[in-house]
Write a protein that holds these residues in place. Sequence first.
Motif, PDB file in Angstrom:
ATOM      1  N   LEU A   1      63.280  56.010  35.817  1.00  0.00           N
ATOM      2  CA  LEU A   1      61.813  56.052  35.875  1.00  0.00           C
ATOM      3  C   LEU A   1      61.425  56.543  37.272  1.00  0.00           C
ATOM      4  N   SER A   2      60.902  57.758  37.349  1.00  0.00           N
ATOM      5  CA  SER A   2      60.570  58.331  38.657  1.00  0.00           C
ATOM      6  C   SER A   2      59.110  58.045  39.004  1.00  0.00           C
ATOM      7  N   SER A   3      58.697  58.509  40.174  1.00  0.00           N
ATOM      8  CA  SER A   3      57.304  58.321  40.588  1.00  0.00           C
ATOM      9  C   SER A   3      56.358  59.051  39.632  1.00  0.00           C
ATOM     10  N   ALA A   4      56.820  60.183  39.081  1.00  0.00           N
ATOM     11  CA  ALA A   4      55.985  60.911  38.117  1.00  0.00           C
ATOM     12  C   ALA A   4      55.801  60.068  36.855  1.00  0.00           C
TER      13      ALA A   4
ATOM     14  N   SER B   1      62.831  50.999  40.484  1.00  0.00           N
ATOM     15  CA  SER B   1      61.624  51.821  40.647  1.00  0.00           C
ATOM     16  C   SER B   1      60.365  50.958  40.595  1.00  0.00           C
TER      17      SER B   1
ATOM     18  N   LEU C   1      55.880  56.817  36.793  1.00  0.00           N
ATOM     19  CA  LEU C   1      54.996  55.697  37.145  1.00  0.00           C
ATOM     20  C   LEU C   1      53.527  56.119  37.079  1.00  0.00           C
ATOM     21  N   ARG C   2      53.269  57.363  37.460  1.00  0.00           N
ATOM     22  CA  ARG C   2      51.888  57.858  37.399  1.00  0.00           C
ATOM     23  C   ARG C   2      51.383  57.839  35.955  1.00  0.00           C
TER      24      ARG C   2
ATOM     25  N   PHE D   1      54.922  48.071  41.011  1.00  0.00           N
ATOM     26  CA  PHE D   1      54.332  48.094  39.667  1.00  0.00           C
ATOM     27  C   PHE D   1      54.534  46.781  38.926  1.00  0.00           C
TER      28      PHE D   1
ATOM     29  N   GLY E   1      60.187  47.802  41.195  1.00  0.00           N
ATOM     30  CA  GLY E   1      60.180  46.883  42.341  1.00  0.00           C
ATOM     31  C   GLY E   1      59.686  47.562  43.601  1.00  0.00           C
TER      32      GLY E   1
ATOM     33  N   SER F   1      57.939  50.276  43.946  1.00  0.00           N
ATOM     34  CA  SER F   1      56.560  50.784  43.850  1.00  0.00           C
ATOM     35  C   SER F   1      55.537  49.666  43.684  1.00  0.00           C
TER      36      SER F   1
END
Lengths: 305, 134
Positions: free
Chosen positions: B56-59, B90, B61-62, B96, B92, B94
């Motif tokens: 799960l990347s930052s993209a 990821s 997460l968006r 989220f 943790g 970030s």
Amino acid sequence: MTHTSSRSPSAHAPNSGESSLRLAVLFCGIDVCLNSYAAYGSNSVTITGALFRELADFIAMLSAFTTVRAVRRAPNERFAYGVGKLENLVSVGTALLMAGCGISILFQALEAIKHPRPTEGTLPGIMLFAGSALVCLWLWQRNQRALRDQHSAISQSQAHIWFAKALVDALMATALLLALRFPEHRWSAYLDPVASLMGVAFLFHGAWAMASSSVQDLLDATLEETTKLRIMRHMVEHFADYEHLYHIRTRRSGPRVYVEVFLRFDPELRIGDVAHTINRLRSAIGASIPGADVTVCPVEPSAAI
Amino acid sequence: MSTLQLGLEREGPVVVVVMAGQMDGTTATLFTAFLDEHLTDDDRCVVLDASNLTFLSSAGLRELMLLLRRLARHQAKPAIFGMTPPVALSLGISGFESLLIRVQDRASAVHAVTPIAPEKPGLLSRLFGGGAPS
């Protein structure tokens, strides 16, 4: 679309990083002269290798110093932007030079291991290594202080170099001292080439570290995923302050990091409130990524990114 | 080439979104497109099954944030279960995790997002129009 960005002021006066480099150039120049003297009177591979390293370091420091001065120079009509990447180009060149010197010393050391011989005339070299280790430690501490004041790719790579040099010099001095103290033992003939191999390892490591970070910067690469996740953390912390996160764009350019965040805010909010949120976000992201130029762009609901 | 497979199952009012593969820059938008296609405006109980989500990347997460916004309109949060170590990392880093309900398994996730039905008033409450007589 309104753009609000934070950028550290570009000073046209010498900073602490530049004065550190000036001192480093001077120190390396003196060191080259002293090492030449020590190498001339000795048959030690370690001392010859050290002379090579000092030469590479001197060229690296001189190039870095010239680059920093070029970057600092006020822009004119001929050469206004983009000089920041000189730092990275210089670092790549230096890394190649260091690798070349490393290969040369490696061959000499292997030759000396195959045909071991007692080392002679190493006392000036030992004194030089010991003195150099102390001076390098002092310079490393000085660089660390400069890094705390202002983040820079050059200052960071210099800090690594000074620490590695201090360690290598101390090891070299110890090995040559043992070889000098116990010449009657067969193993002492191997101390000199083995010590020079340690120097080679440090040289290669330094070259790799310098080249890998600089090449990535030159490629205008996006930020690594962990840093992007840290940016997302700030977006989560301010989740209630904006309506929609359109996009986060990141890239490196030379020593600088650029972060652009595109957000939609509640249209009923006052511009002052939006500006306040933007400032808080910008400061938070800027604080977590040293040297970052953060831009937060409020986007109109109808605008597409 | 990364891939993301998405599935949707319904358990009463609860929607379980099953994710498998990698949710990164190339696949993340599929997630929002999938939800736009399959979720209605009334769907507010969402469970994310991340058992087979390997990255799960930052993209990604968006895109997850878009779902959070959607549910936030109903004062609801999605629940997530079966996180693999990279996904947990990821979430943790970030932060989220604070926006999601983290649970161990599907049953707990469904329970966590199911709205508690208001208690049926008893006969006495209905007769006396409020609290029962002491």
